[in-house]
Design a protein around this motif. Structure first.
Motif, mmCIF file in Angstrom:
data_model
loop_
_atom_site.group_PDB
_atom_site.id
_atom_site.type_symbol
_atom_site.label_atom_id
_atom_site.label_comp_id
_atom_site.label_asym_id
_atom_site.label_seq_id
_atom_site.Cartn_x
_atom_site.Cartn_y
_atom_site.Cartn_z
ATOM 1 N N VAL A 71 -32.745 -22.078 1.815
ATOM 2 C CA VAL A 71 -32.004 -23.115 1.375
ATOM 3 C C VAL A 71 -32.490 -23.937 0.375
ATOM 4 O O VAL A 71 -31.637 -24.625 -0.652
ATOM 5 N N ASN A 72 -33.850 -24.414 0.291
ATOM 6 C CA ASN A 72 -34.358 -25.031 -0.924
ATOM 7 C C ASN A 72 -34.336 -24.634 -2.114
ATOM 8 O O ASN A 72 -33.875 -25.159 -3.110
ATOM 9 N N GLU A 73 -34.277 -23.299 -2.216
ATOM 10 C CA GLU A 73 -34.378 -22.754 -3.595
ATOM 11 C C GLU A 73 -33.008 -22.297 -4.072
ATOM 12 O O GLU A 73 -32.617 -22.562 -5.258
ATOM 13 N N LYS A 74 -32.063 -22.038 -3.227
ATOM 14 C CA LYS A 74 -30.576 -21.737 -3.509
ATOM 15 C C LYS A 74 -29.835 -22.779 -3.636
ATOM 16 O O LYS A 74 -28.670 -23.138 -4.539
ATOM 17 N N ASN A 134 -14.755 -24.921 -0.368
ATOM 18 C CA ASN A 134 -16.043 -24.175 -0.719
ATOM 19 C C ASN A 134 -16.402 -22.736 0.089
ATOM 20 O O ASN A 134 -17.106 -21.927 -0.358
ATOM 21 N N ALA A 135 -15.579 -22.529 1.145
ATOM 22 C CA ALA A 135 -15.940 -21.409 1.905
ATOM 23 C C ALA A 135 -15.401 -20.108 1.040
ATOM 24 O O ALA A 135 -14.545 -20.214 0.432
ATOM 25 N N SER A 136 -16.347 -19.271 1.210
ATOM 26 C CA SER A 136 -16.127 -17.821 0.071
ATOM 27 C C SER A 136 -14.838 -17.152 0.877
ATOM 28 O O SER A 136 -14.521 -17.178 2.139
ATOM 29 N N ASP A 137 -14.379 -16.205 0.242
ATOM 30 C CA ASP A 137 -13.275 -15.312 0.700
ATOM 31 C C ASP A 137 -13.637 -14.565 1.686
ATOM 32 O O ASP A 137 -12.993 -14.331 2.895
ATOM 33 N N ASN A 376 -21.910 -19.972 3.861
ATOM 34 C CA ASN A 376 -21.802 -18.770 2.762
ATOM 35 C C ASN A 376 -23.088 -18.081 2.682
ATOM 36 O O ASN A 376 -23.054 -16.924 2.569
ATOM 37 N N LEU A 377 -24.184 -18.992 2.444
ATOM 38 C CA LEU A 377 -25.300 -18.288 2.313
ATOM 39 C C LEU A 377 -25.808 -17.280 3.141
ATOM 40 O O LEU A 377 -26.308 -16.246 3.173
ATOM 41 N N PHE A 378 -25.840 -17.683 4.463
ATOM 42 C CA PHE A 378 -26.303 -16.850 5.912
ATOM 43 C C PHE A 378 -25.356 -16.006 6.189
ATOM 44 O O PHE A 378 -25.917 -15.086 7.343
ATOM 45 N N TYR A 379 -24.108 -16.212 6.149
ATOM 46 C CA TYR A 379 -23.314 -15.450 6.994
ATOM 47 C C TYR A 379 -22.361 -14.401 5.753
ATOM 48 O O TYR A 379 -21.244 -13.725 6.199
ATOM 49 N N ASP A 380 -22.554 -14.594 4.577
ATOM 50 C CA ASP A 380 -21.962 -13.887 3.673
ATOM 51 C C ASP A 380 -23.148 -13.148 2.639
ATOM 52 O O ASP A 380 -23.325 -12.015 2.606
#
Length: 557
Positions: A71-74, A134-137, A376-380
């Motif tokens: 999370v910090n990096e991205k 903001n949510a990804s497709d 988005n990061l953790f579930y896509d």
């Protein structure tokens, strides 16, 4: 603020003193007065649900681990835990935060009632525009797979007030039968291979097991059922009559919409009465355990483990935590799963509650979009990584170590409604040699596929854990896949999943009334006609009041 909300807040505040001592064991990490940015990073405070054994590598913690570092990096975001707690302690922390109004920037809440209270007291942010923008497709497709039911659970007056967790359908409740006993007695079930059998076939199989005692126990017992008989969750839990009820398109413990728009409690329907009629007939014939109504959970497990019974009911994953005890004692034990079909050859199933928990963002937090970015990061992005080992080596290592999912920033699951079938498809492809196990994108599914392969390579000497994974995946999920492909499922969507005031006051007594009434009917203490008296009593002792509240809530009143 409305008077009603003020009273609610005051009553919650009055709990604070009582909660303080019980929270002493919980970890207070920081206060919420930390700046939004620090050293160029955005800082967010969180309420974190912890696990007793997270299996974190030495040196890592809930606040500093592979997930928070990503999370910090991205996202250039630093996570600071305002509090960490497990189980009931976490629930008390949330209650205290709501009562005081001192919410962390983000936290998980575990009930619709808590979410509703925070909305009514204007404690949390409206996430509608942030989700839309903001949510990804891929994330949006996940939520759309529930036909809007999941997002609707987190929506108030057209505003999305939380990120809902999702719970895919795990139906149907299955009939698990000792396959080695079928082979021993030469019984052929499911000759057409469609994974479904009739009530008559189940009865004849149970009678054959009773007459021939294939477990050589000296005291064979009919099909065991738990005293509560029904459970209002996916798969109907273990040792329940859900599968028998569904053969009559009955859905006990669920709130259903009738043909005229009325709300019906499934346990009081005429279809449920029919199912109880079969249960009573089976009890009289000895097809059902003669001590039904008095057996404990451990008693029923002992009947299975000792070879006294070879038929039970339960969800697809029953081999992982229940039937595994049978295999641990008897290396020859095998099970096969079937669904019960109705008179039209269909398998009736109920959609479960698509949402169990919610992630909320504190009102006034400067960067609500971060919640969607974490989503988005953790579930896509991470689960869909083409090369997890290269792109996210620490997270890939966590998968191998079996680090608990609670160590992620959001301790929720977000899967599409058919996630289980997709997981099975990967396992089947790997077993068939169509793909390599390493090509499976999910670390957890890779482990499952390897376990299934290990079992198939050497079934006789396989570990109980690999036996369990083989049975739950290839028989449990495999049956679901087969029934889906053959379009045998007939789905019912319950009208309501929440909790009303009358449920809180009268629900326990009504559940007891139901349990005792059903036991009386099945055991013959009362005739089947007693069901009508039960239904009448249920309505007069609070059922009608609950239904009225459900109708009012659904109408938006």
């Amino acid at each position: 603020m409305e008077y009603k909300s003020l009273v609610k807040r005051f009553s919650m505040l009055s709990m604070t003193a009582l909660l303080t001592l019980s929270l002493a064991a919980c970890v207070e990490k920081s206060d919420s007065s930390k700046p939004v940015s620090e050293n160029g990073e955005k800082v967010i405070t969180m309420g974190r649900v912890t696990s007793a054994n997270p299996k974190l590598p030495q040196g890592d913690s809930y606040e500093d681990n592979a997930y928070t570092r990503i999370v910090n990096e991205k996202l250039n975001v630093k996570i600071v835990d305002q509090f960490e707690a497990e189980g009931d302690d976490y629930s008390r922390q949330v209650a205290l935060a709501i009562a005081s109004g001192e919410l962390p920037d983000m936290m998980r809440v575990d009930s619709k009632d808590e979410l509703k209270e925070m909305v009514e007291n204007d404690l949390i942010e409206d996430l509608t525009t942030y989700y839309d923008k903001n949510a990804s497709d891929y994330i949006k497709d996940i939520y759309e797979s529930y036909d809007g039911r999941s997002l609707a659970d987190a929506t108030f007056d057209g505003q999305l007030m939380a990120i809902p967790a999702t719970i895919g359908d795990g139906a149907p409740n299955m009939i698990w039968i000792r396959k080695d006993w079928l082979n021993k007695l030469g019984i052929e079930l499911d000759t057409d291979g469609n994974k479904a059998i009739t009530l008559d076939e189940l009865e004849k199989t149970a009678k054959a097991f009773l007459d021939n005692d294939p477990g050589e126990s000296g005291n064979p017992v009919g099909i065991p059922f738990a005293s509560w008989l029904n459970a209002g969750d996916y798969g109907g839990s273990a040792f329940a009559m859900t599968a028998i009820a569904e053969a009559f398109d009955a859905h006990p413990r669920f709130w259903l919409e009738g043909n005229n728009g009325d709300i019906i409690y499934g346990s009081t329907s005429t279809n449920t009465k029919q199912a109880l009629g079969v249960m009573a007939d089976w009890f009289e014939k000895g097809i059902i355990d003669p001590q039904f109504g008095t057996r404990t959970w451990d008693d029923i497990m002992a009947l299975l483990t000792n070879g006294q019974t070879g038929i039970t009911t339960g969800p697809w994953h029953l081999p992982d935590w229940g039937l595994s005890t049978v295999r641990a004692k008897n290396k020859d034990a095998e099970f096969v799963a079937y669904a019960l079909e109705d008179e039209n050859g269909k398998v009736n199933v109920t959609h479960n509650n698509p949402t169990g928990q919610f992630i909320v963002v504190k009102k006034g937090f400067e960067h609500p979009e971060i919640a969607i970015e974490i989503l988005n990061l953790f579930y896509d992005e991470i689960p869909n990584s083409k090369d997890l080992k290269t792109e996210y080596p620490e997270i890939e290592k966590y998968g191998k170590l079996g680090v608990d999912g609670s160590t992620r920033p959001f301790n929720i699951e977000v899967y599409n409604s058919e996630n289980l079938l997709e997981e099975f498809a990967y396992i089947q492809q790997a077993i068939d040699g169509e793909i390599a196990i390493d090509d499976i994108p999910s670390a957890g599914v890779k482990i499952d596929a390897q376990s299934v392969k290990d079992y198939l390579d050497d079934p006789e000497s396989a570990e109980t854990s690999t036996w369990s994974k083989y049975h739950s995946r290839m028989h449990g999920l495999g049956m679901m896949k087969k029934l889906s492909e053959e379009d045998k499922f007939v789905w019912t969507t319950p009208a309501y999943f929440g909790t009303t005031k009358a449920m809180g006051k009268k629900g326990a007594n009504l559940a007891k009334l139901e349990e005792e009434g059903f036991i009386k009917i099945v055991t013959g203490t009362e005739p089947l006609s007693y069901f009508d008296k039960f239904a009448k009593n249920w309505k007069s002792q609070g059922g009608d009041e609950i239904i009225a509240e459900i109708k009012a809530e659904l109408a938006g009143n």
